[in-house]
Motif scaffolding. Structure first.
Motif, short mmCIF file in Angstrom:
data_model
loop_
_atom_site.label_atom_id
_atom_site.label_comp_id
_atom_site.label_asym_id
_atom_site.label_seq_id
_atom_site.Cartn_x
_atom_site.Cartn_y
_atom_site.Cartn_z
N UNK A 4 0.83 -1.20 0.00
CA UNK A 4 0.00 0.00 0.00
C UNK A 4 0.86 1.25 0.00
N UNK A 5 0.26 2.36 -0.37
CA UNK A 5 0.99 3.60 -0.60
C UNK A 5 1.55 4.22 0.68
N UNK A 6 1.11 3.74 1.82
CA UNK A 6 1.59 4.31 3.08
C UNK A 6 2.74 3.50 3.67
N UNK A 7 3.11 2.44 3.02
CA UNK A 7 4.15 1.57 3.55
C UNK A 7 5.32 1.51 2.58
N UNK A 8 6.34 2.29 2.85
CA UNK A 8 7.48 2.34 1.93
C UNK A 8 8.61 1.41 2.35
N UNK A 9 8.34 0.57 3.32
CA UNK A 9 9.37 -0.39 3.71
C UNK A 9 9.65 -1.35 2.58
N UNK A 10 10.91 -1.61 2.34
CA UNK A 10 11.25 -2.61 1.35
C UNK A 10 10.91 -3.99 1.90
N UNK A 11 10.66 -4.92 1.02
CA UNK A 11 10.28 -6.26 1.46
C UNK A 11 11.15 -7.30 0.77
N UNK A 12 11.47 -8.31 1.55
CA UNK A 12 12.27 -9.42 1.02
C UNK A 12 11.53 -10.71 1.30
N UNK A 13 11.46 -11.55 0.28
CA UNK A 13 10.86 -12.87 0.43
C UNK A 13 11.74 -13.88 -0.30
N UNK A 14 12.59 -14.51 0.44
CA UNK A 14 13.51 -15.46 -0.18
C UNK A 14 14.45 -14.75 -1.15
N UNK A 15 14.42 -15.16 -2.41
CA UNK A 15 15.29 -14.53 -3.42
C UNK A 15 14.66 -13.27 -4.01
N UNK A 16 13.43 -12.98 -3.64
CA UNK A 16 12.70 -11.84 -4.19
C UNK A 16 12.79 -10.66 -3.23
N UNK A 17 12.93 -9.47 -3.78
CA UNK A 17 12.86 -8.26 -2.96
C UNK A 17 12.22 -7.15 -3.78
N UNK A 18 11.60 -6.24 -3.06
CA UNK A 18 10.89 -5.14 -3.72
C UNK A 18 11.32 -3.83 -3.09
N UNK A 19 11.53 -2.82 -3.95
CA UNK A 19 11.94 -1.50 -3.52
C UNK A 19 10.88 -0.49 -3.94
N UNK A 20 10.17 0.06 -2.95
CA UNK A 20 9.08 1.01 -3.21
C UNK A 20 9.57 2.40 -2.86
N UNK A 21 9.57 3.32 -3.81
CA UNK A 21 9.98 4.70 -3.58
C UNK A 21 8.92 5.65 -4.10
N UNK A 22 8.17 6.26 -3.20
CA UNK A 22 7.13 7.20 -3.61
C UNK A 22 7.72 8.43 -4.28
N UNK A 23 8.90 8.83 -3.87
CA UNK A 23 9.50 10.04 -4.43
C UNK A 23 9.74 9.93 -5.93
N UNK A 24 9.97 8.72 -6.39
CA UNK A 24 10.20 8.51 -7.82
C UNK A 24 9.06 7.70 -8.46
N UNK A 25 8.00 7.44 -7.69
CA UNK A 25 6.85 6.66 -8.17
C UNK A 25 7.31 5.34 -8.79
N UNK A 26 8.16 4.65 -8.07
CA UNK A 26 8.68 3.40 -8.60
C UNK A 26 8.48 2.26 -7.60
N UNK A 27 8.32 1.07 -8.16
CA UNK A 27 8.13 -0.13 -7.34
C UNK A 27 8.88 -1.25 -8.04
N UNK A 28 10.18 -1.30 -7.84
CA UNK A 28 11.03 -2.22 -8.57
C UNK A 28 11.17 -3.57 -7.87
N UNK A 29 11.40 -4.58 -8.68
CA UNK A 29 11.41 -5.97 -8.23
C UNK A 29 12.76 -6.59 -8.58
N UNK A 30 13.43 -7.13 -7.58
CA UNK A 30 14.74 -7.74 -7.81
C UNK A 30 14.71 -9.23 -7.47
N UNK A 31 15.25 -10.01 -8.39
CA UNK A 31 15.43 -11.45 -8.15
C UNK A 31 16.92 -11.68 -7.96
N UNK A 32 17.28 -12.22 -6.83
CA UNK A 32 18.68 -12.52 -6.53
C UNK A 32 18.99 -13.95 -6.90
N UNK A 33 20.15 -14.15 -7.48
CA UNK A 33 20.57 -15.51 -7.87
C UNK A 33 19.48 -16.19 -8.69
#
Lengths: 118, 114
Positions: free
Chosen positions: B52-81
């Motif tokens: 949700x738009x009020x929660x800018x904490x990044x989240x990690x789930x196993x090899x998946x992580x998400x970076x939410x930045x309201x300042x740049x209106x971005x919600x990027x998704x990273x797969x590690x390994x």
């Protein structure tokens, strides 16, 4: 198991023919949605329903019709008025929360139906 | 107007590489939700995350992580390994208002080679 089922997996339509795509869910979700996906594109909303006996048009409703007579079922009819029906059709469902939280719940999707025109 | 842009149409990586899928969104609403879905070759969309738009904490789930930045209106998704099983089309989506309508990006096709 709880989930969303769509049938058939593949559907062939002849010119001038109406066809109906089935969508059933046993998740006890109030809201159901139909999306269309064209190759290389994202999904676009056709129709949605948040309660039985009520539904609203989405962005591309022309040439389609729906009904919502039961909570579990939301069939989509592709009419002969839809001139370019070849696409992948996905049904989804979600719970509906009251008030301002409504409409932002996670949607869960069925396996889809591929519609092809003969 | 509401819009989701996934500028990367296709990405190809070799197994074990890290990969980031970009998502930029537009909305005038102050309350909204962002989602990521995975679409494997079978076609069914698999839910990955909702934010949700009020929660800018990044989240990690196993090899998946998400970076939410309201300042740049971005919600990027990273797969590690990355692994071959990660090969799929990934969609970013936006939901606001009370209709439940999801606005989808065009999707990014990820190919992970062995």
């Amino acid at each position: 198991d709880g989930g969303i089922t769509q049938s058939p997996k593949y559907l062939f339509r002849k010119e001038g023919q109406n066809v109906t795509l089935s969508c059933e869910q046993n998740l006890n979700h109030d809201a159901m949605y139909w999306y269309r996906q064209d190759p290389g594109q994202g999904l676009r909303l056709i129709y949605y329903s948040q309660i039985v006996n009520d539904f609203q048009k989405g962005d591309i409703a022309e040439g389609y019709s729906v009904s919502r007579e039961k909570k579990e079922s939301f069939p989509l009819t592709v009419t002969s008025a839809q001139k370019n029906p070849t696409a992948f059709y996905l049904c989804a469902s979600s719970i509906v929360l009251p008030g301002l939280a409504g409409g932002k719940e996670t949607q869960y999707f069925g396996p889809g139906t591929r519609l092809l025109v003969l | 107007a509401q819009k989701v842009t996934q500028a990367q149409t296709e990405i190809s990586v070799v197994e074990k590489e890290d990969v980031t899928l970009d998502c930029v969104y537009e909305t005038r609403d102050t309350t909204y939700y962002l989602f990521w879905y995975k679409q494997p070759p079978s076609g069914e969309l698999v839910f990955l995350i909702r934010r949700n738009s009020f929660d800018e904490q990044n989240e990690i789930s196993g090899r998946y992580s998400w970076n939410f930045q309201k300042s740049t209106s971005s919600f990027n998704f990273t797969i590690t390994a990355s692994q071959v099983v990660d090969s799929a089309v990934y969609f970013c989506a936006l939901s606001s208002g009370n209709t439940g309508k999801l606005i989808f990006g065009q999707g990014t096709t990820l190919q992970v080679k062995p």
